[in-house]
Design a protein around this motif. Structure first.
Motif, PDB file in Angstrom:
ATOM      1  N   SER A  37      11.430  -8.074  44.669  1.00  0.00           N
ATOM      2  CA  SER A  37      10.212  -8.508  45.357  1.00  0.00           C
ATOM      3  C   SER A  37       9.627  -7.445  46.280  1.00  0.00           C
ATOM      4  CB  SER A  37      10.487  -9.784  46.162  1.00  0.00           C
ATOM      5  OG  SER A  37      11.432  -9.550  47.179  1.00  0.00           O
ATOM      6  N   ASN A  38      10.426  -6.428  46.644  1.00  0.00           N
ATOM      7  CA  ASN A  38       9.943  -5.361  47.523  1.00  0.00           C
ATOM      8  C   ASN A  38       9.462  -4.138  46.753  1.00  0.00           C
ATOM      9  OD1 ASN A  38      10.518  -6.528  50.178  1.00  0.00           O
ATOM     10  ND2 ASN A  38      12.653  -6.388  49.541  1.00  0.00           N
ATOM     11  N   VAL A  39       9.298  -4.261  45.440  1.00  0.00           N
ATOM     12  CA  VAL A  39       8.948  -3.112  44.612  1.00  0.00           C
ATOM     13  C   VAL A  39       7.684  -2.440  45.139  1.00  0.00           C
ATOM     14  CG1 VAL A  39       7.600  -4.469  42.955  1.00  0.00           C
ATOM     15  CG2 VAL A  39       8.644  -2.315  42.235  1.00  0.00           C
ATOM     16  N   GLY A  40       7.737  -1.113  45.213  1.00  0.00           N
ATOM     17  CA  GLY A  40       6.597  -0.333  45.672  1.00  0.00           C
ATOM     18  C   GLY A  40       6.533  -0.091  47.162  1.00  0.00           C
ATOM     19  N   THR A  41       7.387  -0.750  47.937  1.00  0.00           N
ATOM     20  CA  THR A  41       7.359  -0.564  49.388  1.00  0.00           C
ATOM     21  C   THR A  41       8.276   0.590  49.788  1.00  0.00           C
ATOM     22  OG1 THR A  41       9.166  -2.145  49.801  1.00  0.00           O
ATOM     23  CG2 THR A  41       6.912  -3.021  49.742  1.00  0.00           C
ATOM     24  N   ARG A  42       8.019   1.136  50.968  1.00  0.00           N
ATOM     25  CA  ARG A  42       8.821   2.260  51.481  1.00  0.00           C
ATOM     26  C   ARG A  42       9.946   1.697  52.348  1.00  0.00           C
ATOM     27  NH1 ARG A  42       7.263   7.725  52.095  1.00  0.00           N
ATOM     28  NH2 ARG A  42       9.091   8.922  52.764  1.00  0.00           N
ATOM     29  N   GLN A  43      11.157   2.125  52.071  1.00  0.00           N
ATOM     30  CA  GLN A  43      12.315   1.617  52.801  1.00  0.00           C
ATOM     31  C   GLN A  43      13.224   2.753  53.256  1.00  0.00           C
ATOM     32  OE1 GLN A  43      14.075  -1.185  49.950  1.00  0.00           O
ATOM     33  NE2 GLN A  43      13.082  -2.874  51.023  1.00  0.00           N
ATOM     34  N   ILE A  44      13.959   2.476  54.329  1.00  0.00           N
ATOM     35  CA  ILE A  44      15.098   3.302  54.702  1.00  0.00           C
ATOM     36  C   ILE A  44      16.306   2.697  54.003  1.00  0.00           C
ATOM     37  CG2 ILE A  44      16.583   4.120  56.566  1.00  0.00           C
ATOM     38  CD1 ILE A  44      14.178   3.781  58.457  1.00  0.00           C
ATOM     39  N   PHE A  45      16.931   3.452  53.117  1.00  0.00           N
ATOM     40  CA  PHE A  45      18.076   2.958  52.356  1.00  0.00           C
ATOM     41  C   PHE A  45      19.381   3.384  53.028  1.00  0.00           C
ATOM     42  CE2 PHE A  45      14.702   2.825  49.293  1.00  0.00           C
ATOM     43  CZ  PHE A  45      15.015   1.788  48.422  1.00  0.00           C
ATOM     44  N   ILE A  46      20.230   2.404  53.286  1.00  0.00           N
ATOM     45  CA  ILE A  46      21.591   2.671  53.749  1.00  0.00           C
ATOM     46  C   ILE A  46      22.501   2.245  52.610  1.00  0.00           C
ATOM     47  CG2 ILE A  46      23.364   2.226  55.476  1.00  0.00           C
ATOM     48  CD1 ILE A  46      21.123   1.344  57.388  1.00  0.00           C
ATOM     49  N   ARG A  47      23.064   3.212  51.899  1.00  0.00           N
ATOM     50  CA  ARG A  47      23.903   2.907  50.738  1.00  0.00           C
ATOM     51  C   ARG A  47      25.379   2.969  51.145  1.00  0.00           C
ATOM     52  NH1 ARG A  47      22.436   2.708  45.686  1.00  0.00           N
ATOM     53  NH2 ARG A  47      20.651   4.124  45.934  1.00  0.00           N
ATOM     54  N   PHE A  48      26.010   1.803  51.116  1.00  0.00           N
ATOM     55  CA  PHE A  48      27.424   1.706  51.480  1.00  0.00           C
ATOM     56  C   PHE A  48      28.308   2.014  50.277  1.00  0.00           C
ATOM     57  CE2 PHE A  48      25.310  -0.783  54.706  1.00  0.00           C
ATOM     58  CZ  PHE A  48      26.033  -0.502  55.856  1.00  0.00           C
ATOM     59  N   ALA A  49      29.477   2.572  50.561  1.00  0.00           N
ATOM     60  CA  ALA A  49      30.462   2.855  49.521  1.00  0.00           C
ATOM     61  C   ALA A  49      31.268   1.595  49.206  1.00  0.00           C
ATOM     62  CB  ALA A  49      31.391   3.979  49.975  1.00  0.00           C
ATOM     63  N   ARG A  50      31.884   1.591  48.056  1.00  0.00           N
ATOM     64  CA  ARG A  50      32.822   0.577  47.562  1.00  0.00           C
ATOM     65  C   ARG A  50      32.095  -0.590  46.886  1.00  0.00           C
ATOM     66  NH1 ARG A  50      35.668  -1.853  51.994  1.00  0.00           N
ATOM     67  NH2 ARG A  50      36.976  -2.812  50.394  1.00  0.00           N
ATOM     68  N   CYS A  51      32.649  -0.979  45.758  1.00  0.00           N
ATOM     69  CA  CYS A  51      32.199  -2.179  45.056  1.00  0.00           C
ATOM     70  C   CYS A  51      33.399  -2.788  44.355  1.00  0.00           C
ATOM     71  CB  CYS A  51      31.104  -1.851  44.037  1.00  0.00           C
ATOM     72  SG  CYS A  51      30.396  -3.342  43.268  1.00  0.00           S
ATOM     73  N   ASP A  52      33.466  -4.108  44.384  1.00  0.00           N
ATOM     74  CA  ASP A  52      34.567  -4.806  43.740  1.00  0.00           C
ATOM     75  C   ASP A  52      34.201  -5.300  42.344  1.00  0.00           C
ATOM     76  OD1 ASP A  52      32.756  -6.498  45.019  1.00  0.00           O
ATOM     77  OD2 ASP A  52      34.211  -8.120  45.242  1.00  0.00           O
ATOM     78  N   LEU A  53      32.996  -4.981  41.862  1.00  0.00           N
ATOM     79  CA  LEU A  53      32.587  -5.310  40.502  1.00  0.00           C
ATOM     80  C   LEU A  53      32.579  -4.042  39.656  1.00  0.00           C
ATOM     81  CD1 LEU A  53      29.575  -7.737  41.172  1.00  0.00           C
ATOM     82  CD2 LEU A  53      31.992  -8.292  40.863  1.00  0.00           C
ATOM     83  N   ARG A  54      32.601  -4.230  38.355  1.00  0.00           N
ATOM     84  CA  ARG A  54      32.551  -3.105  37.422  1.00  0.00           C
ATOM     85  C   ARG A  54      31.571  -3.441  36.300  1.00  0.00           C
ATOM     86  NH1 ARG A  54      34.378  -1.330  41.248  1.00  0.00           N
ATOM     87  NH2 ARG A  54      36.275  -0.117  41.579  1.00  0.00           N
ATOM     88  N   CYS A  55      30.315  -3.613  36.671  1.00  0.00           N
ATOM     89  CA  CYS A  55      29.283  -4.017  35.714  1.00  0.00           C
ATOM     90  C   CYS A  55      29.080  -2.934  34.653  1.00  0.00           C
ATOM     91  CB  CYS A  55      27.975  -4.294  36.434  1.00  0.00           C
ATOM     92  SG  CYS A  55      28.073  -5.653  37.619  1.00  0.00           S
ATOM     93  N   HIS A  56      28.961  -3.372  33.412  1.00  0.00           N
ATOM     94  CA  HIS A  56      28.821  -2.432  32.311  1.00  0.00           C
ATOM     95  C   HIS A  56      27.559  -1.580  32.421  1.00  0.00           C
ATOM     96  CE1 HIS A  56      31.389  -5.354  29.668  1.00  0.00           C
ATOM     97  NE2 HIS A  56      32.095  -4.734  30.594  1.00  0.00           N
ATOM     98  N   PHE A  57      26.519  -2.127  33.057  1.00  0.00           N
ATOM     99  CA  PHE A  57      25.241  -1.416  33.132  1.00  0.00           C
ATOM    100  C   PHE A  57      25.081  -0.598  34.411  1.00  0.00           C
ATOM    101  CE2 PHE A  57      24.552  -5.821  34.646  1.00  0.00           C
ATOM    102  CZ  PHE A  57      24.283  -5.564  35.975  1.00  0.00           C
ATOM    103  N   CYS A  58      26.090  -0.555  35.252  1.00  0.00           N
ATOM    104  CA  CYS A  58      25.948   0.037  36.579  1.00  0.00           C
ATOM    105  C   CYS A  58      25.470   1.478  36.515  1.00  0.00           C
ATOM    106  CB  CYS A  58      27.276  -0.030  37.332  1.00  0.00           C
ATOM    107  SG  CYS A  58      27.159   0.592  39.028  1.00  0.00           S
ATOM    108  N   ASP A  59      24.387   1.767  37.263  1.00  0.00           N
ATOM    109  CA  ASP A  59      23.879   3.135  37.341  1.00  0.00           C
ATOM    110  C   ASP A  59      24.310   3.818  38.629  1.00  0.00           C
ATOM    111  OD1 ASP A  59      22.343   1.772  39.162  1.00  0.00           O
ATOM    112  OD2 ASP A  59      20.405   2.351  38.334  1.00  0.00           O
ATOM    113  N   SER A  60      25.238   3.171  39.357  1.00  0.00           N
ATOM    114  CA  SER A  60      25.729   3.734  40.623  1.00  0.00           C
ATOM    115  C   SER A  60      27.254   3.697  40.678  1.00  0.00           C
ATOM    116  CB  SER A  60      25.151   2.945  41.813  1.00  0.00           C
ATOM    117  OG  SER A  60      23.742   2.968  41.800  1.00  0.00           O
TER     118      SER A  60
END
Length: 274
Positions: A37-60
């Motif tokens: 819903s926020n597509v096209g808006t400018r954001q400050i991204f804080i990307r945290f490490a670690r994920c407990d999922l292993r999605c097949h499509f993950c681009d991160s």
């Protein structure tokens, strides 16, 4: 550009206590939001490490573990990254966000990952401080940690929950997703659901996802996001996007139960944003 290698996750109690005052990051930067819903808006991204999922499509997939260092953009949008050691303190992170906060430039702050809610204890103390900047706080999450969500809901303005379709992601978290959406709605926090779809998407998965969303509120917006093929496919093999006919059929299917179903690809990939 800084390349990091995921490290083994700490499991001892001392390491867990550190998450109250410290967090492991991947990066902090300014960019255009390309999803939901926020597509096209400018954001400050804080990307945290670690994920407990292993999605097949993950681009991160680089965010699945804990890197030794994180990269921090010095000038909003300039991609002039500095390298800092993990974990970082609340005061460090706040200073980096303040440096990004050029008046009038950003529409919100995005908490992303990885899975940000794995840092819920840290967020409980960090978010009250960062809210003083006056920017709305947006959480991007897998939508499968309802208890951790409750701890940070008072500090959030919007939540995007990536509901996992087993036929596409390899993950199955239906009950957690249902509980998660209910907690958002009960708290009056703006929420939308995102469904990643590929040519492998099972119709039954879509019907179940629609029932979960409608069971909470049929007014919750749902975004169908065709998968973006990975440059380096994960071990499960290449993931291909759905055909136009599939997308049209699935949107029609979901709209039988839901009021708002939009089809939006990863637009940031098309315009060269991180």
């Amino acid at each position: 550009m800084t390349t990091t290698v995921p490290a083994t996750e700490p499991t001892n109690t001392a390491a867990a206590v550190l998450t109250v005052d410290r967090a492991n990051l991947v990066e902090v930067f300014s960019a255009i939001q390309g999803e939901g819903s926020n597509v096209g808006t400018r954001q400050i991204f804080i990307r945290f490490a670690r994920c407990d999922l292993r999605c097949h499509f993950c681009d991160s997939a680089r965010t699945w573990g804990t890197p030794a260092t994180c990269r921090i953009e010095a000038t909003p949008g300039a991609r002039d990254f500095e390298t800092h050691a993990n974990p970082v303190t609340r005061s460090q992170l706040l200073a980096w966000v303040v440096r990004q906060h050029v008046p009038g430039l950003h529409d919100s702050i995005s908490l992303t990952g990885g899975e940000p809610l794995l840092h819920a204890s840290f967020l409980q103390t960090f978010l009250p401080e960062v809210r003083r900047l006056g920017l709305p706080i947006y959480l991007e999450t897998g939508g499968h940690h309802p208890q951790q969500l409750s701890a940070v809901l008072p500090f959030l303005d919007a939540v995007g929950a990536d509901l996992k379709l087993p036929s596409v992601s390899g993950e199955q978290r239906w009950q957690a997703h249902a509980d998660f959406l209910k907690r958002c709605c009960d708290a009056g926090v703006e929420v939308f659901a995102k469904l990643i779809v590929s040519d492998r998407t099972d119709r039954a998965d879509l019907e179940r996802a629609a029932a979960i969303v409608a069971g909470t509120s049929p007014e919750i917006p749902v975004f169908l996001q065709p998968v973006t093929p990975l440059a380096e496919p994960l071990a499960v093999g290449a993931i291909s996007p759905p055909t136009p006919a599939q997308v049209l059929a699935w949107q029609a299917l979901l709209k039988q139960q839901l009021a708002c179903v939009r089809v939006v690809p990863q637009t940031h990939k098309a315009i060269g944003q991180l």
